[in-house]
Design a protein around this motif. Structure first.
Motif, PDB file in Angstrom:
ATOM      1  N   ILE A  30       0.834  -1.205   0.000  1.00 18.77           N
ATOM      2  CA  ILE A  30       0.000   0.000   0.000  1.00 18.77           C
ATOM      3  C   ILE A  30       0.866   1.252   0.000  1.00 18.77           C
ATOM      4  CG2 ILE A  30      -1.851   1.225   1.208  1.00 18.77           C
ATOM      5  CD1 ILE A  30      -2.626  -1.447   2.464  1.00 18.77           C
TER       6      ILE A  30
ATOM      7  N   ASN B 291      -8.108   9.062  -4.827  1.00 20.99           N
ATOM      8  CA  ASN B 291      -8.532   7.948  -3.977  1.00 20.99           C
ATOM      9  C   ASN B 291      -7.646   6.739  -4.226  1.00 20.99           C
ATOM     10  OD1 ASN B 291     -10.687   9.334  -2.819  1.00 20.99           O
ATOM     11  ND2 ASN B 291     -12.136   8.692  -4.394  1.00 20.99           N
ATOM     12  N   GLY B 292      -7.251   6.077  -3.139  1.00 23.10           N
ATOM     13  CA  GLY B 292      -6.430   4.880  -3.256  1.00 23.10           C
ATOM     14  C   GLY B 292      -4.945   5.141  -3.358  1.00 23.10           C
ATOM     15  N   CYS B 293      -4.525   6.406  -3.208  1.00 24.30           N
ATOM     16  CA  CYS B 293      -3.100   6.733  -3.355  1.00 24.30           C
ATOM     17  C   CYS B 293      -2.301   6.406  -2.092  1.00 24.30           C
ATOM     18  CB  CYS B 293      -2.906   8.191  -3.727  1.00 24.30           C
ATOM     19  SG  CYS B 293      -3.322   9.351  -2.399  1.00 24.30           S
ATOM     20  N   GLY B 294      -2.987   6.189  -0.955  1.00 24.90           N
ATOM     21  CA  GLY B 294      -2.274   5.839   0.271  1.00 24.90           C
ATOM     22  C   GLY B 294      -2.377   6.868   1.374  1.00 24.90           C
TER      23      GLY B 294
ATOM     24  N   THR C 284      -3.754   5.346   4.726  1.00 24.00           N
ATOM     25  CA  THR C 284      -2.785   4.412   5.311  1.00 24.00           C
ATOM     26  C   THR C 284      -1.607   5.164   5.910  1.00 24.00           C
ATOM     27  OG1 THR C 284      -3.424   2.693   3.733  1.00 24.00           O
ATOM     28  CG2 THR C 284      -1.316   2.417   4.855  1.00 24.00           C
TER      29      THR C 284
ATOM     30  N   LYS D 197      -0.251   6.070  -6.030  1.00 21.88           N
ATOM     31  CA  LYS D 197      -0.059   4.622  -5.929  1.00 21.88           C
ATOM     32  C   LYS D 197       0.939   4.241  -4.844  1.00 21.88           C
ATOM     33  CE  LYS D 197      -1.331   3.654 -10.721  1.00 21.88           C
ATOM     34  NZ  LYS D 197      -0.910   3.040 -12.011  1.00 21.88           N
TER      35      LYS D 197
END
Length: 269
Positions: free
Chosen positions: A27, A47-50, A53, A227
């Motif tokens: 991730i 969205n989803g780039c980290g 997290t 990413k």
């Protein structure tokens, strides 16, 4: 915020080669990032780039698979995580949704002293005067005895920042604080945030957002993620006005334009 000797002072936050893996999926992939005294940062990315997290790792809610995180001289894994968290103020809509609807705003602020949600440890020595001062910093002292359930979303965000300020954190992390706000409420919130950054002992700010127009003038630097990697990092204008980088990060042909007089930015497709 006092910016003297920032070149020799230790960083408020140092993330070194941070990797977070879930199953067989990486991730975060070797994140390196530092926040020096006197800096305020925005974290941007699709969205989803980290982003989430990374925040979870910084706030010690998710253990790194490898790498190191240092906060105001303390190192995760070597220091008491609860003590480290007291150096961090955390404002998240996910946390604010867990506040009891009948709890007074001042009780919500007081609950921050022990980092609990729901003001149930009432026998603990508390500082009501300080809680009122923290509400005052956000311009919502009049809401002290208003129930959480009747507060607007913008009022809740301001009260939750006051809650984060109760422990005098050195770093204030705002996770999409304008989510759910209408345009007027958003601008009012950003005005309150601007006023907070101008206070003599204000904490350093980390603002997580999808929207460049939410980046107030007091934000000095931008971390752009893509990413699970650092795609760009540096002074605000240098990152935001990189057309190619911003377009690749968000997966669309975009231009970020600057209102130099207002010192604000907006995104144009």
């Amino acid at each position: 915020m006092n910016c003297k000797n920032t070149q020799t002072a230790p960083p408020l936050l140092a993330v070194e080669s941070l990797k977070v893996t879930r199953g067989d999926v990486d991730i975060l992939k070797g994140i390196n990032w530092r926040i020096q005294p006197g800096e305020n940062w925005a974290i941007l990315g699709a969205n989803g780039c980290g982003k989430t997290t990374l925040l979870s790792a910084i706030t010690a809610y998710r253990a790194p698979s490898s790498g190191e995180i240092h906060v105001v001289g303390e190192t995760y894994g070597e220091s008491d995580w609860n003590e480290i968290r007291q150096q961090l103020g955390i404002v998240s809509s996910a946390l604010s949704q867990r506040v009891p609807s009948d709890e007074w705003a001042i009780e919500t602020v007081l609950s921050g002293q022990s980092a609990q949600l729901g003001y149930w440890t009432r026998e603990k020595k508390v500082d009501s005067h300080k809680a009122l001062r923290c509400l005052g910093k956000m311009g919502v002292r009049a809401l002290a005895k208003r129930a959480w359930g009747v507060l607007s979303q913008g009022e809740r965000q301001k009260v939750f920042i006051a809650r984060a300020l109760i422990n005098d954190p050195q770093l204030l992390i705002l996770d999409e604080p304008c989510a759910g706000l209408d345009p007027v409420a958003r601008e009012r919130f950003l005005v309150s945030l601007t006023k907070l950054t101008r206070l003599k002992k204000s904490p350093a700010i980390v603002l997580v957002t999808h929207h460049v127009e939410e980046i107030i003038p007091q934000i000095t630097h931008v971390l752009l993620l893509k990413k699970g990697k650092v795609f760009a990092a540096g002074p605000k204008r240098e990152v935001l006005l990189q057309h190619e980088k911003m377009s690749k990060a968000f997966g669309a042909n975009i231009h970020v334009q600057e209102d130099s007089e207002a010192q604000r930015f907006w995104m144009k497709f």
